[in-house]
Design a protein around this motif. Structure first.
Motif, PDB file in Angstrom:
ATOM      1  N   LYS A 196      47.532  43.306  64.292  1.00 36.46           N
ATOM      2  CA  LYS A 196      46.237  42.693  64.606  1.00 36.46           C
ATOM      3  C   LYS A 196      46.042  41.484  63.697  1.00 36.46           C
ATOM      4  CE  LYS A 196      43.579  46.189  63.581  1.00 36.46           C
ATOM      5  NZ  LYS A 196      44.473  47.233  63.071  1.00 36.46           N
ATOM      6  N   PRO A 197      45.191  40.521  64.100  1.00 30.79           N
ATOM      7  CA  PRO A 197      44.916  39.385  63.214  1.00 30.79           C
ATOM      8  C   PRO A 197      44.190  39.841  61.951  1.00 30.79           C
ATOM      9  CG  PRO A 197      44.194  38.930  65.475  1.00 30.79           C
ATOM     10  CD  PRO A 197      44.501  40.391  65.404  1.00 30.79           C
ATOM     11  N   PHE A 198      44.468  39.169  60.845  1.00 27.89           N
ATOM     12  CA  PHE A 198      43.687  39.389  59.635  1.00 27.89           C
ATOM     13  C   PHE A 198      42.316  38.732  59.828  1.00 27.89           C
ATOM     14  CE2 PHE A 198      47.928  40.059  58.038  1.00 27.89           C
ATOM     15  CZ  PHE A 198      47.777  40.977  57.007  1.00 27.89           C
ATOM     16  N   PRO A 199      41.235  39.371  59.407  1.00 29.22           N
ATOM     17  CA  PRO A 199      39.905  38.807  59.638  1.00 29.22           C
ATOM     18  C   PRO A 199      39.617  37.596  58.757  1.00 29.22           C
ATOM     19  CG  PRO A 199      39.757  40.854  58.385  1.00 29.22           C
ATOM     20  CD  PRO A 199      41.185  40.707  58.786  1.00 29.22           C
ATOM     21  N   VAL A 200      39.271  36.473  59.398  1.00 29.18           N
ATOM     22  CA  VAL A 200      38.877  35.260  58.677  1.00 29.18           C
ATOM     23  C   VAL A 200      37.778  34.560  59.471  1.00 29.18           C
ATOM     24  CG1 VAL A 200      41.129  34.839  57.590  1.00 29.18           C
ATOM     25  CG2 VAL A 200      40.652  33.868  59.851  1.00 29.18           C
ATOM     26  N   GLU A 201      37.068  33.670  58.835  1.00 25.75           N
ATOM     27  CA  GLU A 201      36.110  32.817  59.543  1.00 25.75           C
ATOM     28  C   GLU A 201      36.854  31.581  60.006  1.00 25.75           C
ATOM     29  OE1 GLU A 201      31.843  30.518  58.914  1.00 25.75           O
ATOM     30  OE2 GLU A 201      32.474  32.074  57.510  1.00 25.75           O
ATOM     31  N   ALA A 202      36.961  31.414  61.308  1.00 23.89           N
ATOM     32  CA  ALA A 202      37.801  30.363  61.874  1.00 23.89           C
ATOM     33  C   ALA A 202      37.126  28.997  61.807  1.00 23.89           C
ATOM     34  CB  ALA A 202      38.155  30.690  63.313  1.00 23.89           C
ATOM     35  N   ARG A 203      37.928  27.991  61.610  1.00 27.56           N
ATOM     36  CA  ARG A 203      37.493  26.600  61.742  1.00 27.56           C
ATOM     37  C   ARG A 203      37.813  26.093  63.144  1.00 27.56           C
ATOM     38  NH1 ARG A 203      34.295  22.239  60.797  1.00 27.56           N
ATOM     39  NH2 ARG A 203      35.481  20.300  60.862  1.00 27.56           N
ATOM     40  N   LYS A 204      38.895  26.613  63.725  1.00 23.64           N
ATOM     41  CA  LYS A 204      39.321  26.199  65.062  1.00 23.64           C
ATOM     42  C   LYS A 204      40.025  27.363  65.740  1.00 23.64           C
ATOM     43  CE  LYS A 204      43.623  24.156  63.274  1.00 23.64           C
ATOM     44  NZ  LYS A 204      43.621  25.060  62.113  1.00 23.64           N
ATOM     45  N   GLY A 205      40.204  27.292  67.059  1.00 24.79           N
ATOM     46  CA  GLY A 205      40.792  28.400  67.806  1.00 24.79           C
ATOM     47  C   GLY A 205      42.257  28.236  68.111  1.00 24.79           C
ATOM     48  N   PHE A 206      42.920  27.286  67.487  1.00 25.38           N
ATOM     49  CA  PHE A 206      44.340  27.055  67.759  1.00 25.38           C
ATOM     50  C   PHE A 206      45.051  26.688  66.466  1.00 25.38           C
ATOM     51  CE2 PHE A 206      41.623  23.555  68.863  1.00 25.38           C
ATOM     52  CZ  PHE A 206      42.093  22.535  68.060  1.00 25.38           C
ATOM     53  N   GLY A 207      46.374  26.564  66.549  1.00 20.44           N
ATOM     54  CA  GLY A 207      47.171  26.328  65.344  1.00 20.44           C
ATOM     55  C   GLY A 207      47.707  27.615  64.764  1.00 20.44           C
ATOM     56  N   GLY A 208      47.055  28.735  65.126  1.00 18.39           N
ATOM     57  CA  GLY A 208      47.519  30.016  64.619  1.00 18.39           C
ATOM     58  C   GLY A 208      48.904  30.374  65.120  1.00 18.39           C
ATOM     59  N   GLY A 209      49.197  30.021  66.363  1.00 15.60           N
ATOM     60  CA  GLY A 209      50.494  30.358  66.931  1.00 15.60           C
ATOM     61  C   GLY A 209      51.654  29.712  66.196  1.00 15.60           C
ATOM     62  N   ASP A 210      51.433  28.501  65.683  1.00 19.66           N
ATOM     63  CA  ASP A 210      52.501  27.813  64.950  1.00 19.66           C
ATOM     64  C   ASP A 210      52.737  28.481  63.598  1.00 19.66           C
ATOM     65  OD1 ASP A 210      52.358  26.113  67.115  1.00 19.66           O
ATOM     66  OD2 ASP A 210      51.103  24.649  66.079  1.00 19.66           O
ATOM     67  N   GLY A 211      51.641  28.875  62.936  1.00 22.76           N
ATOM     68  CA  GLY A 211      51.784  29.629  61.694  1.00 22.76           C
ATOM     69  C   GLY A 211      52.444  30.973  61.938  1.00 22.76           C
ATOM     70  N   TYR A 212      52.050  31.631  63.022  1.00 21.76           N
ATOM     71  CA  TYR A 212      52.626  32.923  63.404  1.00 21.76           C
ATOM     72  C   TYR A 212      54.140  32.785  63.589  1.00 21.76           C
ATOM     73  CZ  TYR A 212      53.032  37.286  66.181  1.00 21.76           C
ATOM     74  OH  TYR A 212      53.376  38.528  66.649  1.00 21.76           O
TER      75      TYR A 212
END
Length: 344
Positions: free
Chosen positions: A266-282
Motif C-alpha cells: 500500500k502507499p505510505f501516507p503523505v500529504e500530496a503536492r501533486k497526483g503524479f510522479g509517484g510512478g517514476d519513483g516507484y
C-alpha cells in the motif's frame, strides 16, 4: 528467490528508451510559493526535466546504478538543457541525438488544485521524442546493458515505434533483459487498436512488465478483455515475463512472480503536492531493489516509499531521492504508523 539474473560483466545497469520532456510546475520554493490554484492564475513556474523514462533514469542513477538513455531531443536550448542535466546526473548521453527537422521537446504545464486534484496541460505537436528512428538504435550499446527499459509512449507513432521494436529484438538477440513500463499517455495515439497491438508486441517479450490496471486493460483489449489481475499475470508469464507488477493507485499494487506467488503493498501516507510522479519513483526504487537482489516485498516497499516521497514533492526529477533518504523515510513512517504500515 531471485527471479531475474543480470549479467554483472556489462557496464550499464539499465538503458532506457523513450520520452523526455520539459516540466513547468507552479513555483514552490523559499522565494516563491504558488499555492493550490487553477493553472490560469499561476504566474511563476519552475522548469524541470520530465518524462517517465527520463525520470526513472535519474532515479536509478541517484541509487548508484549506471544508466544510459536512447532518445531524441530538440536542436535548441531546451534540448541542451536536457543533455546537460543528464550529464550532470551521470547518465550516459552518447545515444541522445538532436532532431534535424525542427521538432520540439514536449512541454508539460502542471495544474495543482489541491492535494488530491492535479492535472497536466501537454504540448506535443511535432514532437521530438517520437522522431527516434531505427538508425538511432545501436546493437553494441544494447549489448553493453544488463537490461533495457522500453517506455510505452515510445510506441505511439512512427518512426519511434519501429525504433523501440528494433531495440526489443536486439535485446532478445543479445540476452539483454527487457523491462516494459507501459506508461500510457493518451496523446499521440490514434486509436485503441494501435495501443493494444504495439503494447502487446513488447509485453510478450518482456522479462518485467509494470503498469496500472487501466494500462493492462489497454494492452489486452484485442487479446482477452476483462481479465483479472491474476489472469493478466498468468497470461504474460505464459509468454515470457518473470515479474508482473499491477498498480491500483491509492489502493496499492501487487507484484506477481513466475513461481505463482504474489506480494502486495500500500502507499505510505503523505500529504500530496501533486497526483503524479509517484510512478517514476516507484519504478526507480523497485528496480533498484531487484538489482540489489532483495526479496520482492522489500523491492515493493522501497518503491512504494519512493513513490510517496515523489507525490509530496513539487517536481518529478530534481526531488528523486538517494537510497539513504528512502530508508530514512521508511524508518520514520514505520515509527509513526507501525512496522507493517505499507505491507498487505
Amino acid at each position: 528467490m531471485k527471479y531475474i539474473a543480470f549479467d554483472d560483466k556489462r557496464p550499464f545497469d539499465l538503458i532506457l528508451l523513450g520520452r523526455v520532456a520539459i516540466d513547468f510546475n507552479p513555483a514552490y520554493n523559499d522565494q516563491v510559493r504558488e499555492e493550490f490554484k487553477p493553472l490560469k492564475k499561476v504566474h511563476m513556474f519552475e522548469k524541470f526535466v520530465g518524462g517517465s523514462p527520463a525520470n526513472i533514469a535519474v532515479g536509478v542513477t541517484r541509487h548508484g546504478m549506471k544508466a544510459g538513455f536512447i532518445g531524441k531531443v530538440s536542436d535548441d536550448q531546451f534540448g541542451e538543457f536536457v543533455v546537460d542535466y543528464f550529464n550532470e546526473q551521470g547518465i550516459d548521453t552518447s545515444h541522445i541525438t538532436k532532431c534535424t527537422g525542427g521538432e520540439k521537446l514536449g512541454l508539460t504545464f502542471t495544474e495543482m488544485l489541491s492535494p488530491k486534484e492535479s492535472s497536466i496541460l501537454m504540448y506535443r505537436n511535432c514532437i521530438a521524442d517520437l522522431q527516434l528512428s531505427v538508425a538511432d538504435i545501436d546493437e553494441d550499446y544494447i549489448r553493453q546493458a544488463k537490461a533495457i527499459l522500453i517506455s510505452g509512449t515510445a510506441l505511439a507513432e512512427s518512426p519511434s515505434r519501429e525504433a523501440a521494436l528494433k531495440a526489443v529484438l536486439l535485446a532478445k538477440k543479445n540476452d539483454t533483459r527487457i523491462i516494459f513500463d507501459i506508461d500510457y499517455r493518451e496523446y499521440n495515439w490514434k486509436n485503441s487498436d494501435e495501443i493494444s497491438i504495439y503494447y502487446s508486441m513488447v509485453a510478450k517479450e518482456a522479462d518485467i512488465i509494470m503498469g496500472s490496471r487501466e494500462e493492462f486493460d489497454l494492452t489486452e483489449r484485442l487479446i482477452q478483455p476483462g481479465m483479472t489481475d491474476q489472469e493478466s499475470a498468468a497470461y504474460w508469464q505464459g509468454r515470457h515475463a518473470k515479474i508482473v507488477v499491477i498498480k491500483h493507485g491509492m489502493k496499492g499494487s501487487t507484484a506477481y512472480t513466475c513461481d505463482g506467488q504474489s506480494f502486495s503493498i500500500k502507499p505510505f501516507p503523505v500529504e500530496a503536492r501533486k497526483g503524479f510522479g509517484g510512478g517514476d519513483g516507484y519504478g526507480s526504487g523497485f528496480l533498484y531493489g531487484l538489482y540489489q537482489g532483495w526479496e520482492v516485498i522489500e523491492c515493493l516497499e522501497f518503491g512504494s516509499a519512493e513513490a510517496s516521497m515523489m507525490v509530496k514533492s513539487n517536481n518529478c526529477s530534481d526531488a528523486l531521492p538517494g537510497p539513504e533518504e528512502v530508508h530514512a523515510f521508511i524508518k520514520e513512517e514505520k515509527e509513526k504508523f507501525g512496522e507493517m504500515i505499507a505491507r498487505v
